[in-house]
Motif scaffolding. Sequence first.
Motif, mmCIF file in Angstrom:
data_model
loop_
_atom_site.group_PDB
_atom_site.id
_atom_site.type_symbol
_atom_site.label_atom_id
_atom_site.label_comp_id
_atom_site.label_asym_id
_atom_site.label_seq_id
_atom_site.Cartn_x
_atom_site.Cartn_y
_atom_site.Cartn_z
ATOM 1 N N THR A 11 13.599 60.491 9.572
ATOM 2 C CA THR A 11 14.325 59.241 9.361
ATOM 3 C C THR A 11 15.247 58.930 10.540
ATOM 4 O OG1 THR A 11 14.347 59.925 7.068
ATOM 5 C CG2 THR A 11 15.600 57.965 7.593
ATOM 6 N N ARG A 12 15.962 59.960 11.007
ATOM 7 C CA ARG A 12 16.899 59.738 12.113
ATOM 8 C C ARG A 12 16.174 59.354 13.389
ATOM 9 N NH1 ARG A 12 21.260 64.595 11.682
ATOM 10 N NH2 ARG A 12 21.922 63.730 13.686
ATOM 11 N N ARG B 71 7.515 55.550 18.381
ATOM 12 C CA ARG B 71 8.603 55.975 19.276
ATOM 13 C C ARG B 71 8.151 57.106 20.196
ATOM 14 N NH1 ARG B 71 14.443 57.513 18.282
ATOM 15 N NH2 ARG B 71 14.302 57.363 20.539
ATOM 16 N N LEU B 72 7.379 58.044 19.632
ATOM 17 C CA LEU B 72 6.888 59.168 20.444
ATOM 18 C C LEU B 72 6.040 58.658 21.594
ATOM 19 C CD1 LEU B 72 5.768 61.843 17.805
ATOM 20 C CD2 LEU B 72 7.636 62.055 19.439
ATOM 21 N N LYS B 73 5.215 57.663 21.274
ATOM 22 C CA LYS B 73 4.315 57.106 22.269
ATOM 23 C C LYS B 73 5.114 56.458 23.408
ATOM 24 C CE LYS B 73 -0.066 54.716 21.665
ATOM 25 N NZ LYS B 73 -0.651 53.668 20.803
ATOM 26 N N GLU C 118 17.579 57.614 16.903
ATOM 27 C CA GLU C 118 18.289 58.753 17.496
ATOM 28 C C GLU C 118 17.341 59.559 18.379
ATOM 29 O OE1 GLU C 118 21.112 61.692 15.576
ATOM 30 O OE2 GLU C 118 20.937 60.183 14.002
ATOM 31 N N THR C 119 17.894 60.261 19.357
ATOM 32 C CA THR C 119 17.018 61.078 20.203
ATOM 33 C C THR C 119 16.776 62.433 19.544
ATOM 34 O OG1 THR C 119 18.828 62.126 21.390
ATOM 35 C CG2 THR C 119 18.004 60.046 22.296
ATOM 36 N N ALA C 120 15.645 63.032 19.922
ATOM 37 C CA ALA C 120 15.321 64.354 19.396
ATOM 38 C C ALA C 120 16.402 65.353 19.809
ATOM 39 C CB ALA C 120 13.957 64.810 19.898
#
Length: 532
Positions: free
Chosen positions: A212-213, A284-286, A218-220
């Motif tokens: 969710t974050r 977002r990962l992409k 938010e960043t990892a």
Amino acid sequence: MKNCTIDLSSLTPEERRQFSENPGVLSFDCPEACCLYMRYSSDRQTEQSIEGQLRELVAYCLQHDLRIAAVYVDRAVSAHTSMAKRAAFQKMLADSKRSAWNTVLVWKLDRFARNRQDSAAARAILIKNGCMVVSATENITNSPEGRLLESVLEGLNEYYSEDLKQKIKRGNRESALKGQALGGSVPLGYKIEKKKWVIDPLTAPLVEEAFTRYASGETAAAICSDFNARGYRTSKGAEFNKSSFKNIFRNEKYIGVYKYTDIRQENAVPRIVTDDVWNLVQSRLKDNAAAPARGKAKAAYLLTGKIFCGKCGSPMTGEAGTGKGGGKYNYYTCANRKRRHACDKRPVPKDWLEDIVARDALEALTDEIIDYVATVAAQQSEDEISQNTNIPAIQKAIAEIERKIRNLTKAIEAAGTAPDALVGRIAELESQKKGLQGQLKEAQRSVMPLTKEQVVFFLESVREQAVPLESQKYMLIDMFINSVTVYDDEPGYLTIKTAYNLTNLPGKTYRIPISKDKTVFGFDGECTTITI
Ligand SMILES: [Zn+2]
């Protein structure tokens, strides 16, 4: 840019003095550079001191023409301390990505990790980064069967790699294994019950929170440091790092998908994350996917420590060279030739030789050998669990409490009345038992014994390959090959003498032609076994 000095600050002045006689052994500018990893645990009587370990490691380097590029020391760290808490060990793993060394030299393999599962995990990281682990004191002929489980676990790690998933042929047995949890680590948020994945109410909320974050921007890295600060740990009990989140965010189990080699089943695992959140995270990962880091490509010399010159008996060491056309070549060269020019054994092309040796090892996979390896590996896995966890102790304590309860119940039945004191005592024992059962579950959550069937299944899939996959060569060599001695034969031929790790596999000597075209080396030409 390379460091100009080798950091020896982890050593005491006395320990450092060992280099004064042989300062040349310290060098990062050498294709055969290694790092030393030493660990001293205070809880063993027979423990070798760091000074003692260092002495033997330096002697080994001198003898094998290895140079030391880095030194890592964990002092007074018990064998039972998890990998995550061993700072130098973690640094060594991190450094392996971009360092001058490609071998980790240890005094004994038990320095490396507290159990074979951990060791296999660490070695998988090192192999990925082009590095090998070599033991200075455990001679390759010493109890070779003792390393079977490690090789199998390493092989299994690879087995789950993307590359292999696409290549392994599907067998009917897979359907029987479908939906079942196989050996290996359990992802955060789940636990195993009756071989099925179920949601772990303790850790599933963490997974949900992380998704969710991240989905909300938010960043990892931020989530990672927050989780660590709050004392949360990964499924393996380690601190979170950036890659743990990468693995979590890409794990389709969290949306209910079960994957096993090339089988993909929807709704086979209880879902933790909604599709909406999942999709946001994926996009977002992409977006954040940076260009892959371009580290210096290092070649892993799979035969390090196992290959010997047939002419003079010295070890052969890996060497990188540039050909006439500017192409890079990797070879194995006699250490005696390289150091003192005292031997004229011709260098042997690395990939070509490793391919031949791996194919030879693949041929060793008969039904009988598979059965044997699987039996030994499963037994080792069981021993590992009984030696390195408190599962047997908890089980014993539960059995003892159950015995007491039975006796008290019998006494009550015999007496025909139930005095309050006895009833109270039984209730007390029942509550103790419940507590212990909770502990047992917790202990079992983190370990999954490797079964004989799993190993058989895995090795049979390896055997189905006509030629060993790149990713399996190391496992095959590690598992089966004890030593390889290479002799120059008449021009164009090479004679290879192999000793195997399994006592029931007799050694073999064979000769093979060397192709002039280094790009088409292969095993398919003539191959004559000349002695057995
Ligand atoms: Zn030689």
